[in-house]
Design an enzyme around this catalytic site. Structure first.
Site, short mmCIF file in Angstrom:
data_model
loop_
_atom_site.label_atom_id
_atom_site.label_comp_id
_atom_site.label_asym_id
_atom_site.label_seq_id
_atom_site.Cartn_x
_atom_site.Cartn_y
_atom_site.Cartn_z
N GLY A 162 -29.86 -35.31 -75.87
CA GLY A 162 -28.79 -34.61 -75.17
C GLY A 162 -29.21 -33.18 -74.83
N GLY A 163 -28.85 -32.25 -75.70
CA GLY A 163 -29.06 -30.82 -75.42
C GLY A 163 -30.48 -30.47 -75.00
CD GLU A 191 -20.85 -36.65 -76.25
OE1 GLU A 191 -21.12 -36.79 -75.05
OE2 GLU A 191 -21.57 -36.00 -77.04
CG HIS A 246 -22.87 -41.01 -75.71
ND1 HIS A 246 -22.08 -40.05 -76.28
CD2 HIS A 246 -24.15 -40.58 -75.83
CE1 HIS A 246 -22.85 -39.05 -76.71
NE2 HIS A 246 -24.11 -39.36 -76.45
CG ASN A 287 -26.23 -38.33 -72.33
OD1 ASN A 287 -25.76 -38.13 -71.22
ND2 ASN A 287 -25.50 -38.59 -73.40
CD1 TRP A 288 -30.29 -34.71 -68.52
CD2 TRP A 288 -29.99 -34.31 -66.33
NE1 TRP A 288 -31.54 -34.62 -67.93
CE2 TRP A 288 -31.39 -34.39 -66.58
CE3 TRP A 288 -29.58 -34.09 -65.01
CZ2 TRP A 288 -32.35 -34.23 -65.58
CZ3 TRP A 288 -30.53 -33.93 -64.01
CH2 TRP A 288 -31.91 -34.00 -64.29
CE LYS A 289 -24.62 -35.26 -75.02
NZ LYS A 289 -24.08 -35.03 -76.34
CB SER A 331 -29.78 -32.47 -83.40
OG SER A 331 -28.39 -32.20 -83.23
CD GLU A 347 -27.20 -41.12 -79.08
OE1 GLU A 347 -28.06 -40.33 -78.71
OE2 GLU A 347 -26.10 -41.25 -78.53
N GLY A 405 -25.35 -33.21 -81.09
CA GLY A 405 -24.95 -31.89 -80.62
C GLY A 405 -24.65 -30.92 -81.74
C1 PEP Z 1 -26.65 -37.53 -77.08
O1 PEP Z 1 -25.79 -37.03 -76.40
O2 PEP Z 1 -26.91 -38.73 -76.93
C2 PEP Z 1 -27.35 -36.69 -78.05
C3 PEP Z 1 -28.13 -37.27 -78.90
O3 PEP Z 1 -27.12 -35.34 -77.99
P1 PEP Z 1 -27.95 -34.18 -78.74
O4 PEP Z 1 -29.41 -34.48 -78.53
O5 PEP Z 1 -27.53 -32.92 -78.08
O6 PEP Z 1 -27.58 -34.26 -80.19
#
Ligand code: PEP
Length: 253
Positions: free
Chosen positions: A235-236, A99, A97, A11-13, A214, A168, A174
């Site tokens: 994500g990251g 967010e 998600h 997920n490049w957000k 994470s 999640e 994050g």
């Molecule tokens: C996400 O945005 O779905 C996520 C899990 O982010 P991160 O891996 O950065 O925690």
């Protein structure tokens, strides 16, 4: 080891301008080209989907969106339909998600509408659920997950086969704080039990449940070794080709 094919999605957000997004896709291709037995997708921004899709043509990496609206077209300023996403090569969309739940205020009923419309339009759905830290601490975690699943996936039937649930925990997204393999496995077992009560044992056994929060190259192997962890939503660590590829390869068979 579960028989379900692991699914790892990035997920490049709201990150990466066009040139950097295409460069990331190009950089990723050779690193995962021989990753066997794992399904891979990336979910770039709307503005880079088409170019990233072109860069990925012929590669073993699917294209996904981060969100999709509940109408095909019309006077819905700023929204993007599943049909438009398919038109630029998407086979997946993320729905729900954290967010979008917590920053954009999307509720269970709207997420159910989105999920149903995306599936009816032919997209596959990564449906995200997860508890806040205070919900976990107060013992409300299972009730929250159950509510998100029963309301969010209400009314589905055979289309459940095109849904992946992403567990999640919001406190792990994050933050650098990852659920332990035991915490992830415990939540995934609970998710599978809710799905069994909604759709039956066979559907629950077939459902893939990603962990997200994470995930990094150095924790992926231990997490994926758990029976009910069927891949990751990243994500990251998905913003660097080498770290995302290392996570993918930790899931390869
Ligand atoms: C996400 O945005 O779905 C996520 C899990 O982010 P991160 O891996 O950065 O925690």
């Amino acid at each position: 080891m579960a028989a379900r094919t692991p699914f790892v999605a990035g997920n490049w957000k709201m990150n990466l301008l066009l040139a950097d997004a295409v460069a990331l896709a190009e950089g990723l291709k050779p690193l995962v080209a021989s990753s066997a037995g794992v399904e891979i997708a990336v979910c770039p921004t709307y503005t880079t989907l088409y170019a990233v899709g072109k860069a990925l043509a012929g590669a073993n990496i699917q294209l996904g969106a981060q969100n999709a609206y509940v109408k095909e077209s019309g006077a819905y300023t700023g929204e993007i339909s599943p049909q438009m996403l398919k038109d630029v090569g998407c086979s997946w969309t993320i729905i729900g998600h954290s967010e979008r739940r917590h920053i954009l205020g999307e509720d269970d009923a709207f997420l159910n509408e989105k999920t149903r419309f995306a599936l009816a339009s032919g997209l596959n759905v990564m449906f995200c659920i997860g508890e806040l830290l205070e919900e976990r601490k107060s013992g409300a975690m299972n009730a929250v997950l159950e509510r998100q699943l029963t309301r969010g996936l209400d009314g589905l039937d055979a289309e459940l086969a095109r849904v992946v649930v992403a567990y999640e925990p919001v406190w792990a997204i994050g933050t650098g704080e990852t659920a332990t393999p035991d915490q992830a496995e415990e939540a995934h077992v609970f998710v599978r039990s809710v799905i069994a009560s909604m759709f039956g044992e066979a559907a629950a056994a077939a459902l893939r449940i990603q962990y997200g929060g994470s995930v990094k190259p150095d924790n992926a192997a231990e997490l994926i070794s758990r029976e009910n962890v069927d891949g990751f939503l990243v994500g990251g660590a998905a913003l660097k080709a080498d770290s995302f590829a290392a996570i993918v390869n930790a899931c390869a068979r």
